[in-house]
Design an enzyme around this catalytic site. Structure first.
Site, short mmCIF file in Angstrom:
data_model
loop_
_atom_site.label_atom_id
_atom_site.label_comp_id
_atom_site.label_asym_id
_atom_site.label_seq_id
_atom_site.Cartn_x
_atom_site.Cartn_y
_atom_site.Cartn_z
N SER A 47 -5.58 12.08 2.19
CA SER A 47 -5.50 12.20 0.99
C SER A 47 -6.93 12.58 0.29
CB SER A 47 -5.51 10.41 0.58
OG SER A 47 -6.77 9.53 1.10
N HIS A 48 -8.01 12.57 1.42
CA HIS A 48 -9.31 13.37 0.80
C HIS A 48 -9.43 14.50 1.46
CE1 HIS A 48 -9.01 9.82 -1.46
NE2 HIS A 48 -9.90 10.11 -2.25
N GLU A 189 -3.06 8.93 -2.32
CA GLU A 189 -1.86 8.38 -1.26
C GLU A 189 -0.51 8.43 -2.14
OE1 GLU A 189 -1.15 7.54 1.60
OE2 GLU A 189 -3.28 7.77 2.14
#
Ligand code: NDP
Ligand code: PYC
Length: 339
Positions: A47-48, A189
């Site tokens: 997600s990052h 997410e």
């Protein structure tokens, strides 16, 4: 034949850095951004990871972050507060500039804080925590985001996903680190569920009418929910107070007003607090690091795992085998380098 390609950490760093350099970021911005994004991929924090590149580039194009910014220390001599102004650039190079000063002051005062102002921040917080645990310091890091989360009892976006991360250094092991959004899940997410065409788990979000939803689109148009009900809502509010209002920077609703959209990376400030465990435990019985190990052993002894264990295992695998990216992800990197 496999559907995935394997890149070394260095090769991915070079590729991501080149994408940012081509988009006009100066070397200090491009390198620090690439470091944190590649660390996300290396540690299997998708997600990052590289998914964030396009958002960062959109934010540059929209003129909401300065690609040529050079962060600077705003001197507050002899104080336990180190302040860095990111000068409208990304948070990561500003953080890197402030860290040696923060470490030195935490060692001399026992406790010190780094305030980063006027920055765009889209990354995970654990790289920042680990920069301090690597120096033998405990650390607490937090920042607001933009208004996407309804307070418990409310029904409209107001608070941010406001991440909080903590780290405790360990002598003979990777540090104890947790890092999470104060919403049930990070917004990243939800975006990954949307891309995968999968429904969200129950309890993550409400739609624009305030009704519970598992549809990612409806959740993105509605509001996310805090973790742990009123407890997460209060912690998210604390983040707005300490890492927004107290440090003279934007709160999540103000960030949304500034950006006008949640499709760009948020601009706000960040608060990093570093503690010297030796200084706090001085004169008291027992070695704080040895006592912490007793606690960790007891947690593990019940069959539980420590936060970041999954991440450190992923890191070890990436360091020995390289980072595995899908064909689509490689194509995305190629396109960003080319276009
Ligand atoms: P997760 O819920 O995925 O994970 C949170 C933490 O809990 C991690 O440290 C994780 O360790 C740990 N954990 C997960 N499962 C267990 C378990 N069974 N036992 C013990 N520990 C466990 O995080 P979020 O989705 O809430 O956040 C993801 C990232 O998004 C964070 O890095 C956060 O900083 C970032 N974020 C950034 C924002 C910004 O504005 N910059 C805003 C919001 C989020 P492990 O990694 O090992 O699984
Ligand atoms: O995943 O919630 C998130 C997020 C917001 C800003 C950066 N990450």
């Amino acid at each position: 034949m496999t559907d995935n390609a394997i890149l070394t950490i260095t090769a991915l760093q070079e590729r991501v850095e080149a994408i940012f350099a081509k988009a006009g970021l100066n070397p200090v911005q491009a390198a620090a951004l690439a470091r944190v994004i590649v660390a996300g991929e290396r540690d299997a924090c998708k997600s990052h990871g590289i998914y964030r590149i396009e958002g960062a580039l959109r934010t540059v194009k929209a003129g909401k972050v300065r690609p040529d910014a050079v962060p600077e220390i705003v001197e507050q001599q002899a104080s336990a507060i180190v302040r860095v102004n990111a000068n409208g650039g990304f948070a990561n190079p500003a953080f890197e500039l402030g860290v040696p000063h923060l470490v030195a002051r935490a060692r001399s005062h026992g406790l010190a804080a780094l305030v980063v102002n006027d920055c765009t921040h889209f990354s995970a917080l654990w790289p920042e925590v680990e920069a301090l645990t690597n120096e033998g310091l405990a650390a607490l890091v937090m920042c607001p985001s933009y208004a996407t989360v309804a307070p418990t009892g409310g029904n409209k976006p107001l608070l941010g996903t406001n991440p909080v991360a903590f780290g405790w250094p360990r002598r003979d092991s990777t540090p104890y680190v947790f890092d999470f959004a104060t919403s049930v899940a990070a917004r990243g997410e939800i975006e990954l569920y949307r891309r995968a065409g999968k429904p969200l788990p129950e309890g993550w979000a409400i739609d624009a009418e305030g009704e519970p939803t598992t549809a990612p689109e409806a959740a993105l148009a509605g509001a996310m929910l805090p973790f742990g009900g009123h407890k997460g809502s209060a912690i998210a509010t604390m983040v707005e107070l300490l890492a927004g209002i107290m440090i003279g920077d934007l709160t999540s609703p103000e960030v949304l007003d500034f950006l006008g959209t949640t499709t760009l990376a948020p601009r706000h400030g960040e608060l990093v607090i570093a503690f010297s465990p030796e200084a706090f435990a001085a004169g008291r019985p027992g070695d704080p690091f040895a006592r912490a190990e007793v606690l960790f052993d007891a947690i593990l002894g019940q069959g539980a795992r420590l936060p970041s264990q999954r991440r450190f295992a992923a890191r070890q695998k990436s360091e020995s085998e390289g980072i595995s990216l899908s064909r689509e992800e490689i194509a995305q990197l190629d396109r960003l380098l080319r276009d």
